[in-house]
Write an enzyme that holds these catalytic residues in place. Sequence first.
Site, PDB file in Angstrom:
ATOM      1  CE1 TYR A 124      -3.677   2.392   0.854  1.00  0.00           C
ATOM      2  CE2 TYR A 124      -2.159   3.107   2.130  1.00  0.00           C
ATOM      3  CZ  TYR A 124      -3.208   3.879   1.989  1.00  0.00           C
ATOM      4  OH  TYR A 124      -4.132   4.540   1.883  1.00  0.00           O
TER       5      TYR A 124
ATOM      6  CE  LYS B 282       1.853   6.026   8.208  1.00  0.00           C
ATOM      7  NZ  LYS B 282       0.635   5.522   8.447  1.00  0.00           N
TER       8      LYS B 282
ATOM      9  CG  ASP C 227       6.455   3.790   0.143  1.00  0.00           C
ATOM     10  OD1 ASP C 227       6.090   4.538   1.509  1.00  0.00           O
ATOM     11  OD2 ASP C 227       4.756   3.520  -0.059  1.00  0.00           O
TER      12      ASP C 227
HETATM   13  N1  PMP Z   1       2.826   4.838   1.540  1.00  0.00           N
HETATM   14  C1  PMP Z   1       2.870   3.398   2.900  1.00  0.00           C
HETATM   15  C2  PMP Z   1       3.628   2.326   3.373  1.00  0.00           C
HETATM   16  C3  PMP Z   1       1.943   3.537   3.851  1.00  0.00           C
HETATM   17  O1  PMP Z   1       2.322   3.510   4.635  1.00  0.00           O
HETATM   18  C4  PMP Z   1       1.000   5.231   3.770  1.00  0.00           C
HETATM   19  C5  PMP Z   1       0.077   5.447   4.582  1.00  0.00           C
HETATM   20  N2  PMP Z   1      -0.639   4.466   5.575  1.00  0.00           N
HETATM   21  C6  PMP Z   1       1.254   5.808   2.586  1.00  0.00           C
HETATM   22  C7  PMP Z   1       2.134   5.602   1.507  1.00  0.00           C
HETATM   23  C8  PMP Z   1       0.346   6.876   2.925  1.00  0.00           C
HETATM   24  O2  PMP Z   1       1.165   7.833   3.556  1.00  0.00           O
HETATM   25  P1  PMP Z   1      -0.202   9.440   3.808  1.00  0.00           P
HETATM   26  O3  PMP Z   1      -1.604   8.603   4.437  1.00  0.00           O
HETATM   27  O4  PMP Z   1       0.028   9.870   4.356  1.00  0.00           O
HETATM   28  O5  PMP Z   1      -1.311   9.682   2.614  1.00  0.00           O
END
Ligand code: PMP
Length: 432
Positions: A139, A262, A234
């Site tokens: 994700y 985060k 990511d």
């Molecule tokens: N990449 C990863 C690995 C994530 O876990 C998340 C959100 N949980 C995102 C991207 C997206 O980040 P955001 O919710 O700040 O848009």
Amino acid sequence: MNQIFQEGKRVIPSGVNSPVRAFGSVGGAPVLMAKGKGPYLWDELGKRYIDFCCSWGPLLFGHAPTDLVMHLRRELNRGTSFGTATAKEIKLAQEIALLYPNIRKVRLVSSGTEAVMSAIRLARGFTGRKKILKIDGGYHGHVDSLLIKAGSGLTTFGVPDSAGVPEELAKLTLSVPFNDVEALEKIFKKEGKKIAAFILEPIPANMGVVLPKRGYLEKVRELTKEYGVLLIFDEVITGFRVAPGGAQEHFRVRPDLTCLGKILGGGFPLAAFGGRRDVMDALAPQGNVYQAGTLSGNPIATRAALWMISQIKGKYARKKLDQAQAAVRFHARVENFYLELQSYIYKKALPVQLNSVRSMFTLFFNEQPVTDFVSAKKSNTKRFARFFHACLKRGLYLAPSQFEANFISFAHTDGVLKQAMKAISGALSKAF
Ligand code: PMP
């Protein structure tokens, strides 16, 4: 509390601003949280919870650290947004580049989704290729190109997971099972020269925490290089958590681009993407890949990020020769907690798998080890739901889904972890 939530449903779709918050997979009404401090959350009725969700990862130092709040108070008096270049954002970019040697240049954005979306466009613009490769169950935020059904087996052509993603776009996204070198070789042989980027979480955490098999990430690096595919890590979750320099430092694998979020923003809307200088220079205005943001590099969020990085550097610094790093002590405390949890599971012979790395973990209600999306999906989600609610009753707030990571912060002391262990063992006995 439930009444307020029901009212919320009239004005907010499903009553939530992000789907998992609706408790859809565990049932029951979501708890409305009102306050957080250190390792704790308090709901609207004043009940206290040990927080293992930590806002889905950002709160590495717990809720509302006093020193951060003080810094931000001062910062707020200087203005909330300028929409100009600032010295602070340049300092932050330098700090990120120091911790992440693979990031030579970096742009700040406001969410993980935005970071990933920008990195994907950049990869396509830089390589002139259209296809994107991801892993099943990976994700990366709600980016159109990446909302692709993460079904079992090798999905050569993606199918949209969400309505509203045009099939034409979904077809450009390929997906392979995690930890499967053969599947990777096969897809690279067939499509390698058409793929702009392979994006993955080096330690997937959005199907629950799953660890890469030894040599997998190295093979990923080797193949992407061979086919001229940009490798995007990511690290929105793993960044600053598994090591100050993320999973790429932990595993010593060098991606071309990295997405951060985060922890970087410490609870504020701040994220980043960066990497190779030649690739990043393709961004406008120097290059022809457009990317922009009114609030990018927002001074309050940037101040929070600078504070987070200074704390992280401090925790990993050894003050005196005979003094262990604060981070070493923290990780030892967390490992002790895992050890105790694991021995409880063994003792009771429970069909539960504990996957963990540093301060993130998932308890899978699963008979078999979980190594990819297919094995993760075999988990007993009904049992998890019972366990989740039993934890909630005992004052422990977990991520409300089987397929998520839980996070432990520096604010979770030995005493707090002991209390959490008591809640978990009690809840486990209710789940079976
Ligand atoms: N990449 C990863 C690995 C994530 O876990 C998340 C959100 N949980 C995102 C991207 C997206 O980040 P955001 O919710 O700040 O848009």
